[in-house]
Design a protein around this motif. Structure first.
Motif, PDB file in Angstrom:
ATOM      1  N   ALA A  61       0.861  -1.214   0.007  1.00  0.00           N
ATOM      2  CA  ALA A  61      -0.127   0.081   0.076  1.00  0.00           C
ATOM      3  C   ALA A  61       0.704   1.222   0.122  1.00  0.00           C
ATOM      4  O   ALA A  61       1.955   1.139   0.710  1.00  0.00           O
ATOM      5  CB  ALA A  61      -0.896  -0.251   1.130  1.00  0.00           C
ATOM      6  N   PRO A  62       0.303   2.417  -0.632  1.00  0.00           N
ATOM      7  CA  PRO A  62      -0.916   2.368  -1.251  1.00  0.00           C
ATOM      8  C   PRO A  62      -0.754   1.847  -2.626  1.00  0.00           C
ATOM      9  O   PRO A  62       0.013   1.913  -3.467  1.00  0.00           O
ATOM     10  CB  PRO A  62      -1.107   4.072  -1.405  1.00  0.00           C
ATOM     11  N   ILE A  63      -2.041   1.117  -3.013  1.00  0.00           N
ATOM     12  CA  ILE A  63      -2.061   0.328  -4.375  1.00  0.00           C
ATOM     13  C   ILE A  63      -2.277   1.483  -5.117  1.00  0.00           C
ATOM     14  O   ILE A  63      -3.436   2.335  -5.089  1.00  0.00           O
ATOM     15  CB  ILE A  63      -3.440  -0.483  -4.137  1.00  0.00           C
ATOM     16  N   PRO A  64      -1.459   1.469  -6.289  1.00  0.00           N
ATOM     17  CA  PRO A  64      -1.696   2.447  -7.483  1.00  0.00           C
ATOM     18  C   PRO A  64      -3.036   2.556  -7.940  1.00  0.00           C
ATOM     19  O   PRO A  64      -3.847   1.453  -8.203  1.00  0.00           O
ATOM     20  CB  PRO A  64      -0.590   1.946  -8.377  1.00  0.00           C
ATOM     21  N   ASP A  65      -3.431   3.900  -8.193  1.00  0.00           N
ATOM     22  CA  ASP A  65      -5.081   3.994  -8.788  1.00  0.00           C
ATOM     23  C   ASP A  65      -5.052   3.060 -10.223  1.00  0.00           C
ATOM     24  O   ASP A  65      -6.414   2.526 -10.309  1.00  0.00           O
ATOM     25  CB  ASP A  65      -5.180   5.158  -9.336  1.00  0.00           C
ATOM     26  N   TRP A  66      -3.985   2.690 -11.031  1.00  0.00           N
ATOM     27  CA  TRP A  66      -4.448   1.740 -12.239  1.00  0.00           C
ATOM     28  C   TRP A  66      -4.655   0.384 -11.882  1.00  0.00           C
ATOM     29  O   TRP A  66      -5.082  -0.634 -12.857  1.00  0.00           O
ATOM     30  CB  TRP A  66      -3.201   1.942 -13.219  1.00  0.00           C
ATOM     31  N   VAL A  67      -4.480  -0.177 -10.518  1.00  0.00           N
ATOM     32  CA  VAL A  67      -4.505  -1.501 -10.287  1.00  0.00           C
ATOM     33  C   VAL A  67      -6.238  -1.811 -10.152  1.00  0.00           C
ATOM     34  O   VAL A  67      -6.807  -1.084  -9.375  1.00  0.00           O
ATOM     35  CB  VAL A  67      -3.873  -1.962  -9.199  1.00  0.00           C
ATOM     36  N   ILE A  68      -6.722  -2.730 -10.824  1.00  0.00           N
ATOM     37  CA  ILE A  68      -8.023  -3.080 -10.828  1.00  0.00           C
ATOM     38  C   ILE A  68      -8.519  -4.075  -9.806  1.00  0.00           C
ATOM     39  O   ILE A  68      -7.525  -5.219  -9.945  1.00  0.00           O
ATOM     40  CB  ILE A  68      -8.694  -3.619 -12.231  1.00  0.00           C
ATOM     41  N   THR A  69      -9.023  -3.896  -9.083  1.00  0.00           N
ATOM     42  CA  THR A  69      -9.455  -4.797  -7.619  1.00  0.00           C
ATOM     43  C   THR A  69     -10.973  -5.181  -7.633  1.00  0.00           C
ATOM     44  O   THR A  69     -10.972  -5.885  -6.649  1.00  0.00           O
ATOM     45  CB  THR A  69      -8.934  -3.823  -6.489  1.00  0.00           C
ATOM     46  N   GLU A  70     -11.519  -4.621  -8.461  1.00  0.00           N
ATOM     47  CA  GLU A  70     -13.110  -5.221  -8.460  1.00  0.00           C
ATOM     48  C   GLU A  70     -13.474  -6.378  -8.705  1.00  0.00           C
ATOM     49  O   GLU A  70     -12.718  -7.053  -9.390  1.00  0.00           O
ATOM     50  CB  GLU A  70     -13.814  -4.081  -9.566  1.00  0.00           C
ATOM     51  N   HIS A  71     -14.209  -7.002  -7.904  1.00  0.00           N
ATOM     52  CA  HIS A  71     -14.609  -8.416  -7.929  1.00  0.00           C
ATOM     53  C   HIS A  71     -15.235  -8.913  -9.453  1.00  0.00           C
ATOM     54  O   HIS A  71     -15.031 -10.050  -9.978  1.00  0.00           O
ATOM     55  CB  HIS A  71     -15.574  -8.830  -6.928  1.00  0.00           C
ATOM     56  N   ALA A  72     -15.792  -7.688 -10.295  1.00  0.00           N
ATOM     57  CA  ALA A  72     -16.245  -8.062 -11.396  1.00  0.00           C
ATOM     58  C   ALA A  72     -15.321  -8.039 -12.651  1.00  0.00           C
ATOM     59  O   ALA A  72     -15.627  -8.564 -13.833  1.00  0.00           O
ATOM     60  CB  ALA A  72     -17.482  -7.049 -11.779  1.00  0.00           C
ATOM     61  N   ALA A  73     -14.169  -7.965 -12.322  1.00  0.00           N
ATOM     62  CA  ALA A  73     -13.059  -7.832 -13.510  1.00  0.00           C
ATOM     63  C   ALA A  73     -12.753  -9.346 -13.956  1.00  0.00           C
ATOM     64  O   ALA A  73     -13.054 -10.388 -13.050  1.00  0.00           O
ATOM     65  CB  ALA A  73     -11.749  -7.352 -12.810  1.00  0.00           C
ATOM     66  N   LYS A  74     -12.335  -9.412 -15.347  1.00  0.00           N
ATOM     67  CA  LYS A  74     -11.950 -10.675 -15.727  1.00  0.00           C
ATOM     68  C   LYS A  74     -10.283 -10.667 -16.224  1.00  0.00           C
ATOM     69  O   LYS A  74     -10.035  -9.381 -16.600  1.00  0.00           O
ATOM     70  CB  LYS A  74     -12.902 -10.869 -16.825  1.00  0.00           C
ATOM     71  N   ASP A  75      -9.770 -11.611 -16.325  1.00  0.00           N
ATOM     72  CA  ASP A  75      -8.650 -11.617 -16.774  1.00  0.00           C
ATOM     73  C   ASP A  75      -8.467 -12.522 -17.987  1.00  0.00           C
ATOM     74  O   ASP A  75      -8.919 -13.566 -18.292  1.00  0.00           O
ATOM     75  CB  ASP A  75      -7.281 -12.537 -15.952  1.00  0.00           C
TER      76      ASP A  75
END
Length: 301
Positions: A61-75
């Motif tokens: 931390a702090p996690i950069p703003d560009w990191v996607i942490t949302e549960h709805a995300a897909k890889d």
């Protein structure tokens, strides 16, 4: 005793060593500046983001703003960026469906025990401690379980080193997450998937060459003051992107004080880089810097 001919005539064994991308000094990562990536020609695999997977470790931390942490995300796996003796690096796109929110990541996946070629474990692992004696014995005996434990130790070591160095301000990729033997990193390159070239592939002018050298020295000083050395530093595991020098490939990071070979690894790191810069016309004497770094690491010289 049977005569060898009784087994029939067999084809001669192919004893040629497999060639990896990091063996080839002319290797250009999958999406070179001269070739635009064509995504529909790559076999893609898509699944839910592993950000919230059980057992996952997240970056500092702090996690950069560009990191996607949302549960709805897909890889989505976009293909291989680099192959190596210990791990392969894949380009992964993490995005939220039906939105413009997306980011490219580099997924470094250490090889399974039956396919891994760890050729340099012993020297680098000196000074590291594993609490469980069963694991220690398995690692020493290179059993299948031991090799798997070593892979996990390499991944954990790289993730931990990147997190530590990121917090200290060293120019390294941000470590997004660790899951098992996969380290997910900040992708160093362009938004279209073009990977940054390795230092060895660049032809900087004299001004940029000098600037890159001093960026390197600043980074080495921070490492030394933290008591560590890269351990395998060369122009092939440093990247250049937008005039910024980025240090990569840190699973073998060495404690300069605890590891009896630590000072030798540090000296080799400096000598490797000084040789390349000198060959490009920026003359560097590695010895004074080696002495300075060992002093910074708390070593008597």
């Amino acid at each position: 005793m049977r005569d060898n001919d009784s087994f029939g005539t067999s084809a001669p064994l192919n004893r040629r060593r497999r060639k990896f991308d990091d063996d080839d000094p002319t290797f250009v990562k999958r999406f070179s500046p001269s070739t635009d990536p064509v995504w529909d020609e790559v076999e893609e695999e898509t699944g839910w983001s592993s950000w919230s997977a059980p057992g996952v470790q997240h970056g500092p931390a702090p996690i950069p703003d560009w990191v996607i942490t949302e549960h709805a995300a897909k890889d989505t796996d976009r293909g291989v960026l680099k192959t190596g003796k210990e791990a392969d690096v894949h380009l992964v796109e993490r995005g939220i469906p039906d939105t413009d929110r997306r980011v490219l990541l580099a997924a470094k996946r250490y090889r399974s025990s039956e396919h891994r070629l760890f050729h340099r474990d012993s020297g680098y692992l000196e000074g590291r401690r594993v609490r469980e004696s069963r694991v220690t014995r398995a690692m020493a005996g290179r059993t299948a379980f031991g090799r798997e434990a070593i892979a996990g130790q390499w991944a954990q070591a790289e993730f931990g080193a990147l997190a530590q160095l990121w917090e200290l301000g060293v120019s390294v990729p941000y470590p997004v997450q660790l899951l098992g033997t996969e380290v997910m990193l900040e992708f160093i390159g362009d938004a279209d998937g073009t990977a940054a070239p390795r230092l060895a592939q660049t032809r900087p002018d004299q001004d940029l060459l000098a600037d890159l050298w001093w960026q390197l020295v600043d980074g080495l000083r921070v490492l030394a003051r933290a008591g560590v050395a890269h351990g395998d530093l060369s122009p092939y595991n440093t990247l250049v992107h937008g005039g910024r020098l980025v240090i990569i490939d840190l699973p073998q990071i060495v404690d300069v004080v605890i590891n009896p070979k630590g000072p030798d690894f540090l000296a080799r790191d400096v000598a490797n880089m000084a040789k390349w810069f000198t060959g490009k016309g920026f003359t560097v004497d590695p010895e004074p810097l080696i002495v300075e770094l060992l002093h910074d690491a708390g070593m008597r010289v």
